[in-house]
Design an enzyme around this catalytic site. Structure first.
Site, PDB file in Angstrom:
ATOM      1  N   SER A  12     -18.917 -76.725 -18.462  1.00 30.22           N
ATOM      2  CA  SER A  12     -17.858 -75.770 -18.787  1.00 30.22           C
ATOM      3  C   SER A  12     -18.497 -74.449 -19.180  1.00 30.22           C
ATOM      4  O   SER A  12     -19.236 -74.370 -20.169  1.00 30.22           O
ATOM      5  CB  SER A  12     -17.013 -76.288 -19.952  1.00 30.22           C
ATOM      6  OG  SER A  12     -16.285 -75.209 -20.508  1.00 30.22           O
ATOM      7  N   HIS A  37     -16.707 -75.965 -14.275  1.00 24.29           N
ATOM      8  CA  HIS A  37     -15.418 -76.041 -14.974  1.00 24.29           C
ATOM      9  C   HIS A  37     -15.126 -74.695 -15.636  1.00 24.29           C
ATOM     10  O   HIS A  37     -15.931 -74.186 -16.404  1.00 24.29           O
ATOM     11  CB  HIS A  37     -15.486 -77.161 -16.016  1.00 24.29           C
ATOM     12  CG  HIS A  37     -14.201 -77.417 -16.739  1.00 24.29           C
ATOM     13  ND1 HIS A  37     -13.184 -78.191 -16.217  1.00 24.29           N
ATOM     14  CD2 HIS A  37     -13.764 -77.002 -17.951  1.00 24.29           C
ATOM     15  CE1 HIS A  37     -12.180 -78.257 -17.081  1.00 24.29           C
ATOM     16  NE2 HIS A  37     -12.502 -77.536 -18.146  1.00 24.29           N
ATOM     17  N   ASP A  39     -12.524 -72.600 -17.950  1.00 23.56           N
ATOM     18  CA  ASP A  39     -11.433 -72.716 -18.921  1.00 23.56           C
ATOM     19  C   ASP A  39     -10.682 -71.396 -19.027  1.00 23.56           C
ATOM     20  O   ASP A  39     -11.212 -70.396 -19.509  1.00 23.56           O
ATOM     21  CB  ASP A  39     -11.999 -73.103 -20.291  1.00 23.56           C
ATOM     22  CG  ASP A  39     -12.441 -74.553 -20.307  1.00 23.56           C
ATOM     23  OD1 ASP A  39     -11.606 -75.420 -19.996  1.00 23.56           O
ATOM     24  OD2 ASP A  39     -13.626 -74.809 -20.601  1.00 23.56           O
ATOM     25  N   MET A  41      -7.664 -69.430 -20.654  1.00 22.23           N
ATOM     26  CA  MET A  41      -6.793 -69.486 -21.840  1.00 22.23           C
ATOM     27  C   MET A  41      -6.064 -68.161 -22.006  1.00 22.23           C
ATOM     28  O   MET A  41      -6.656 -67.088 -21.829  1.00 22.23           O
ATOM     29  CB  MET A  41      -7.629 -69.763 -23.087  1.00 22.23           C
ATOM     30  CG  MET A  41      -8.509 -71.001 -22.981  1.00 22.23           C
ATOM     31  SD  MET A  41      -9.321 -71.364 -24.544  1.00 22.23           S
ATOM     32  CE  MET A  41     -10.438 -72.678 -24.052  1.00 22.23           C
ATOM     33  N   HIS A  70      -9.177 -74.943 -15.126  1.00 21.21           N
ATOM     34  CA  HIS A  70      -8.333 -75.638 -16.106  1.00 21.21           C
ATOM     35  C   HIS A  70      -7.451 -74.567 -16.753  1.00 21.21           C
ATOM     36  O   HIS A  70      -7.929 -73.772 -17.558  1.00 21.21           O
ATOM     37  CB  HIS A  70      -9.276 -76.329 -17.115  1.00 21.21           C
ATOM     38  CG  HIS A  70      -8.585 -76.926 -18.298  1.00 21.21           C
ATOM     39  ND1 HIS A  70      -9.276 -77.362 -19.409  1.00 21.21           N
ATOM     40  CD2 HIS A  70      -7.273 -77.163 -18.551  1.00 21.21           C
ATOM     41  CE1 HIS A  70      -8.419 -77.840 -20.290  1.00 21.21           C
ATOM     42  NE2 HIS A  70      -7.204 -77.727 -19.803  1.00 21.21           N
ATOM     43  N   MET A  72      -5.032 -73.295 -19.172  1.00 22.33           N
ATOM     44  CA  MET A  72      -4.376 -73.471 -20.477  1.00 22.33           C
ATOM     45  C   MET A  72      -3.524 -72.230 -20.710  1.00 22.33           C
ATOM     46  O   MET A  72      -3.800 -71.402 -21.589  1.00 22.33           O
ATOM     47  CB  MET A  72      -5.439 -73.636 -21.569  1.00 22.33           C
ATOM     48  CG  MET A  72      -6.135 -74.996 -21.516  1.00 22.33           C
ATOM     49  SD  MET A  72      -7.699 -75.020 -22.405  1.00 22.33           S
ATOM     50  CE  MET A  72      -8.793 -74.421 -21.124  1.00 22.33           C
ATOM     51  N   ASP A 179     -12.577 -84.103 -20.977  1.00 23.53           N
ATOM     52  CA  ASP A 179     -12.980 -82.764 -21.407  1.00 23.53           C
ATOM     53  C   ASP A 179     -12.840 -82.633 -22.920  1.00 23.53           C
ATOM     54  O   ASP A 179     -11.744 -82.766 -23.453  1.00 23.53           O
ATOM     55  CB  ASP A 179     -12.054 -81.770 -20.685  1.00 23.53           C
ATOM     56  CG  ASP A 179     -12.364 -80.307 -20.981  1.00 23.53           C
ATOM     57  OD1 ASP A 179     -13.370 -80.025 -21.652  1.00 23.53           O
ATOM     58  OD2 ASP A 179     -11.580 -79.458 -20.510  1.00 23.53           O
TER      59      ASP A 179
HETATM   60  C1  DX5 Z   1     -11.502 -76.837 -24.515  1.00 19.40           C
HETATM   61  C2  DX5 Z   1     -11.959 -76.710 -23.093  1.00 19.40           C
HETATM   62  C3  DX5 Z   1     -13.236 -77.402 -22.787  1.00 19.40           C
HETATM   63  C4  DX5 Z   1     -14.431 -76.922 -23.578  1.00 19.40           C
HETATM   64  C5  DX5 Z   1     -15.266 -78.113 -23.842  1.00 19.40           C
HETATM   65  O1  DX5 Z   1     -10.211 -76.320 -24.608  1.00 19.40           O
HETATM   66  O2  DX5 Z   1     -10.978 -77.244 -22.199  1.00 19.40           O
HETATM   67  O3  DX5 Z   1     -13.523 -77.376 -21.390  1.00 19.40           O
HETATM   68  O4  DX5 Z   1     -15.202 -75.968 -22.928  1.00 19.40           O
HETATM   69  O5  DX5 Z   1     -16.296 -77.752 -24.673  1.00 19.40           O
HETATM   70  P1  DX5 Z   1     -17.218 -78.840 -25.371  1.00 19.40           P
HETATM   71  O6  DX5 Z   1     -17.866 -79.648 -24.296  1.00 19.40           O
HETATM   72  O7  DX5 Z   1     -18.159 -78.022 -26.173  1.00 19.40           O
HETATM   73  O8  DX5 Z   1     -16.301 -79.707 -26.226  1.00 19.40           O
HETATM   74 ZN    ZN Z   2     -11.491 -77.435 -20.014  1.00 21.36          ZN
END
Ligand code: DX5
Ligand code: ZN
Length: 227
Positions: A12, A37, A39, A41, A70, A72, A179
């Site tokens: 990620s 990956h 993220d 947001m 992903h 969010m 995740d």
């Molecule tokens: C959290 C994200 C994850 C995050 C995971 O909302 O969806 O993908 O990057 O990070 P680690 O592996 O540090 O928990």
């Molecule tokens: Zn994620």
């Protein structure tokens, strides 16, 4: 892309150094990462703001690895085309964020991307019962989404096991991604429970050797099958 995942490692980039993003992605690609990956947001669905389609388009130019976005974000259906245009190969959405989940998933597949549904720690498996035929993967959140570096929620293991049997019982080909809080200490148990795609942010980019960390994580995941 097919859904034949095996055990795959998806770093990620949330935990990468954004000022050196290209270098960091190349490092994990050299280390054998299978998927990147991303993220996304919006500061609304989750209390944090990260990156959007222009960054995905920039990453697309420097790697041939599948890009797993992903989302969010509230009403993710507004952005499916933008992420597909930017080069996303996998797009996942949270059921709480989209009123017409089935239509949103069809829109993702309509853009030739794999469609995923993300389950928050408090979201029951029943929320995906009616869309099992419309998805390629389920992303089980093992932390509450919004931040990297959080502690793995142990209950997620049981959820992955129940999800695995639900998918098998119904005869679907659906991959399970996990995740949040994944690292060397729990990669084996989550893989054994049935997770095939392991997302890891801090365990890879927080390591002094991100390239080596990819291989170590994979070996930790596979060790559970050798026993
Ligand atoms: C959290 C994200 C994850 C995050 C995971 O909302 O969806 O993908 O990057 O990070 P680690 O592996 O540090 O928990
Ligand atoms: Zn994620």
């Amino acid at each position: 892309m097919t859904t034949d995942f095996g055990v795959k490692i998806a770093p990620s980039i949330l935990s990468a150094d954004f000022a050196r993003l290209g270098d960091h992605i190349r490092l994990v690609e050299d280390g054998g990462a299978d998927i990147v990956h991303v993220d996304v947001m919006d500061g609304q669905f989750v209390p944090n703001i990260t990156i959007g389609p222009p960054v995905v388009a920039a990453i697309r130019k420097i790697t041939s690895l599948p890009l797993d976005c992903h989302l969010m974000v509230d009403q993710p259906e507004r952005f499916i085309d933008d992420f597909a245009d930017a080069g996303a190969n996998m797009i996942s959405v949270h059921p709480e964020a989209t009123i017409h989940l089935h239509r949103t998933l069809a829109a993702i597949r309509g853009r030739d991307a794999l469609a995923g549904v993300v389950l928050n720690p408090s979201t029951p498996l029943s929320s995906i019962e009616e869309v099992l035929g419309s998805i390629d993967y389920v992303l089980v959140m093992s932390v509450n989404p919004g931040f990297g570096g959080q502690k793995f929620i142990e209950h997620s293991l049981d959820k992955v096991r129940r999800l695995r049997s639900m998918i098998a019982l119904r005869g679907y080909q659906i991959a399970i991604e996990i995740d949040g809080g994944i690292g060397m200490g729990n990669a084996g148990v989550v893989a054994e429970a049935g997770a095939e795609l392991l997302v890891a942010g801090s365990a890879i980019f927080g390591d002094p050797d991100p390239k080596g960390a990819v291989g170590r994580l994979r070996r930790a995941a596979l060790a559970s099958f050798a026993a």
